[in-house]
Scaffold this active site. Structure first.
Site, short mmCIF file in Angstrom:
data_model
loop_
_atom_site.label_atom_id
_atom_site.label_comp_id
_atom_site.label_asym_id
_atom_site.label_seq_id
_atom_site.Cartn_x
_atom_site.Cartn_y
_atom_site.Cartn_z
N GLU A 344 8.71 -5.59 -3.19
CA GLU A 344 9.81 -6.57 -3.13
C GLU A 344 9.98 -7.19 -4.51
OE1 GLU A 344 9.58 -8.21 1.27
OE2 GLU A 344 7.91 -9.03 0.14
N CYS A 440 11.44 -15.07 6.62
CA CYS A 440 11.47 -16.06 5.53
C CYS A 440 12.89 -16.45 5.14
CB CYS A 440 10.72 -15.51 4.32
SG CYS A 440 11.17 -13.83 3.87
O1 FUB Z 1 5.25 -13.65 1.79
C1 FUB Z 1 6.14 -14.62 2.29
C2 FUB Z 1 7.55 -14.11 2.22
O2 FUB Z 1 7.66 -12.94 3.02
C3 FUB Z 1 8.00 -13.64 0.86
O3 FUB Z 1 8.51 -14.64 0.05
C4 FUB Z 1 9.01 -12.63 1.19
O4 FUB Z 1 9.31 -11.78 0.13
C5 FUB Z 1 8.37 -11.92 2.35
O5 FUB Z 1 7.48 -10.96 1.89
ZN ZN Z 2 13.03 -13.96 2.42
#
Ligand code: FUB
Ligand code: ZN
Length: 676
Positions: A344, A440
């Protein structure tokens, strides 16, 4: 750093927005997203992925109650790793004593509370406040006597707390708890959650540091850094700023802290990718935005806060460098960041694939946080330009126009069949989802949108900065007076802005108007006779005696701008992107037929504007003539010798990028092939 230019956001209680765009988005959050997300957090929304968030708090509260009752006789369960995401065998019948969801599930509730808090500042709602008070009591009842609070470890076993800072998210959940606590305190004056956050912060202070016997670590997923700064600003307790400074300064130092952790439960074959956590170098030596994009944005935001509050030039230089790396080499034209689904993360400079983009909604939100903090430290309109860009495009593309479904990933080109059949694009979805196991983004959107006023305006002494032309009334404090400053605008569709002041007594103050980068010097100001007008770093500072006789009018012509990318962005070579004001446009199959890659547009094309309420609220759509390449039916082979392609004229309709995928599944592209 020039401390005389530092500014802070105004209390949201002093901002009363009334424009049709952002107020409309806020109303969507208030009327749809907050109730909807409350139902999902309680696993009551049919068809949405279960959250188990409230379930986990209930289970943790029960354990905390038992512990209190039993005292020393209480037998703490021994921690056993059950997975980064744990799901019940039968989702309809979760075990009431078990933890479910991702290890960071608590954060979804905290973000929801934060969103509700901001909403309450604009729209008092006793029923909502009662619901929030109730869930805050639940949270408080889950907190351990020593102040620790993370349902994952409370339920699974406290013997392993703070042993996996790299991957588990206790400090991340703490950060979100703190942001919610400050927001709710500011909104309502109630301090239950603030006390919970302070107690957890105090426990963390007692356990972290470089002294012998303490944990010399820092968050694997940043956010605590900026949250602690907010806690410091709210409580004036220096220890919270010091903890934030410690987290910032300790990151990336040798020996690498994450190497010292035992990670029995995670894949031992992969070497720690320090850059993923921005822990590869001490922060002042980091020159390139790298790793997980949300983490990076949150870290840089926290660094900027710490630099401003400690007046640390070397730290602020690092923030500037990381800002430049982000926006000059790694940002999509939509303000999205994160070019690769692997981790990501940010990819290498200028690697910005449109169809494989990750551009997580939370990462664009993080860029908004970073931009606002840069503005607070250095009022330069380039930061506000990016903030405005991200907000109107890569952020709100994350939510459907009805507020009921969401994108996690925000691609700039979509072919629905590829989403279904190409493994490399399995992260890309052609339509928004009702909810996510890893949710999230939706509550992050809710908290950002409902606090938009904190991004639109900042202040210092007698100066009010207007960064975003969001309409409404701002109560500016000047000495012992409160001066209502009214901003009327038709942004983002119309660039005319009127500013008046509701005060019969003249008041001496400065209003700093942002001059948006997208209109260059092509703006007009009237009504400032007798005032001192000075331009600095893209702001027009208008200083003088303001009263109800003052009528400032600004006109920022919103002409269509056709953009090209830096030639190093290989994916956009020979392509054009259509924008108008802060809004980025795209082509959708619904308006333009399939095979959007066969369409070509001239950079000098003439556009006509179409005001349309097709999507509910009014938007400006754009039309232009282009050409469509025709398939060569005389050829039956995959490849053939060169022949000038045949084309036919085509009338193109561009819609705002954020509004795409609101009419079902279809192709979409932001970048269009150039016909030049
Ligand atoms: O790890 C917490 C949140 O979940 C991250 O900010 C997002 O990218 C997702 O992986
Ligand atoms: Zn998010």
């Amino acid at each position: 750093m020039d401390k005389s230019k530092f500014s802070t956001p105004l209390s949201l209680r002093k901002i009363h927005l009334d424009d049709s765009f952002w107020k409309g988005e806020m109303e969507l959050v208030r009327t749809e997203m907050i109730p909807y997300q409350w139902r999902t957090l309680n696993d009551q929304e049919p068809g949405a992925d279960p959250s188990f968030c409230i379930h986990n708090f209930r289970a943790a509260a029960e354990i905390t109650r038992e512990k209190k009752e039993q005292g020393d006789a209480y037998q703490e369960p021994k921690y056993t790793y059950r997975g980064f995401e744990t799901l019940p065998e039968d989702p309809a019948h979760p075990d009431p004593d078990k933890f479910y969801g991702f290890v960071f599930q608590d954060s979804d509730l905290y973000k929801w509370i934060e969103a509700a808090a901001y909403s309450l500042t604009q729209h008092p709602d006793p029923a909502l406040e009662q619901t929030v008070d109730g869930v805050i009591d639940l949270i408080a009842s889950a907190q351990q006597e020593n102040g620790y609070l993370d349902t994952y470890y409370i339920i699974n076993g406290m013997d392993k707390i703070f042993t996996n800072l790299r991957d588990h998210h206790e400090l991340y959940c703490f950060g979100h708890l703190t942001e919610a606590a400050v927001a709710y305190h500011q909104a309502t004056g109630k301090d239950t959650l603030l006390n919970v956050a302070c107690r957890f912060a105090d426990f963390i202070i007692s356990r972290f540091g470089t002294e012998p016997g303490k944990i010399a670590g820092y968050p694997g997923h940043e956010i605590a850094e900026m949250a602690l700064v907010r806690l410091y600003e709210e409580t004036q307790e220096k220890k919270y700023l010091q903890l934030s400074e410690y987290f910032v300064n300790q990151r990336g130092t040798q020996p690498y802290y994450f190497d010292q952790e035992n990670h029995p439960e995670v894949d031992q074959r992969t070497k720690i990718r320090y850059a993923y956590n921005q822990a590869h170098l001490p922060v002042r030596e980091q020159k390139e935005a790298v790793g997980h994009a949300v983490r990076a944005m949150y870290l840089y935001s926290g660094m900027t806060d710490v630099a401003r509050l400690s007046g640390d030039d070397s730290l602020f230089d690092a923030c500037r460098t990381l800002w430049e790396s982000t926006v000059r080499e790694k940002m999509y034209v939509t303000g999205g960041v994160g070019g690769t689904a692997m981790g990501e993360a940010f990819s290498f400079p200028f690697d910005l694939p449109n169809d494989l983009a990750y551009a997580e909604t939370c990462a664009a939100i993080g860029l908004v946080f970073f931009a606002r903090r840069m503005l607070q430290a250095d009022p330069d309109s380039r930061y506000a330009d990016v903030m405005e860009l991200a907000l109107h495009n890569g952020v709100i593309s994350g939510m459907a126009l009805d507020g009921k479904s969401f994108f996690y990933v925000n691609p700039l080109q979509v072919l629905p069949e590829a989403c279904r059949r190409d493994e490399r694009k399995k992260h890309v979805e052609p339509v928004r989802r009702k909810w996510f196991g890893c949710a999230c983004c939706p509550p992050n959107l809710a908290r950002l949108v409902s606090s938009i006023g904190a991004y639109a305006y900042t202040e210092r002494e007698n100066t009010l900065w207007i960064h975003l032309y969001t309409g409404g009334t701002v109560e500016k404090t000047v000495g012992d007076r409160t001066v209502p400053v009214k901003i009327s605008s038709g942004f983002p569709w119309d660039g005319r802005v009127d500013v008046t002041v509701d005060s019969s007594e003249p008041v001496s103050m400065t209003v700093a108007f942002r001059l948006p980068g997208w209109c260059g010097d092509d703006f007009a100001l009237t009504g400032a006779q007798g005032m001192e007008c000075r331009e600095e770093k893209g702001y027009l500072y208008v200083t003088g005696e303001w009263s109800d006789q003052t009528r400032i009018h600004l006109d920022f012509p919103m002409k269509v701008r056709v953009l090209q990318a830096d030639t190093r962005v290989r994916e956009d070579a020979g392509k054009l992107c259509v924008t108008r004001g802060p809004v980025v446009y795209c082509l959708e199959q619904k308006d333009n037929g399939e095979n959007l890659d066969l369409i070509r547009l001239k950079g000098t094309a003439l556009f006509t504007e179409e005001r349309s309420s097709e999507f509910g609220s009014e938007m400006v759509m754009l039309r232009a003539q282009g050409v469509r390449e025709l398939p060569d039916e005389s050829e039956s082979t995959l490849y053939h010798g060169y022949r000038k392609p045949k084309t036919e004229p085509v009338s193109l309709r561009f819609i705002p990028y954020y509004a795409w995928a609101n009419r079902g599944e279809n192709e979409m592209t932001v970048w269009v092939r150039s016909a030049d």
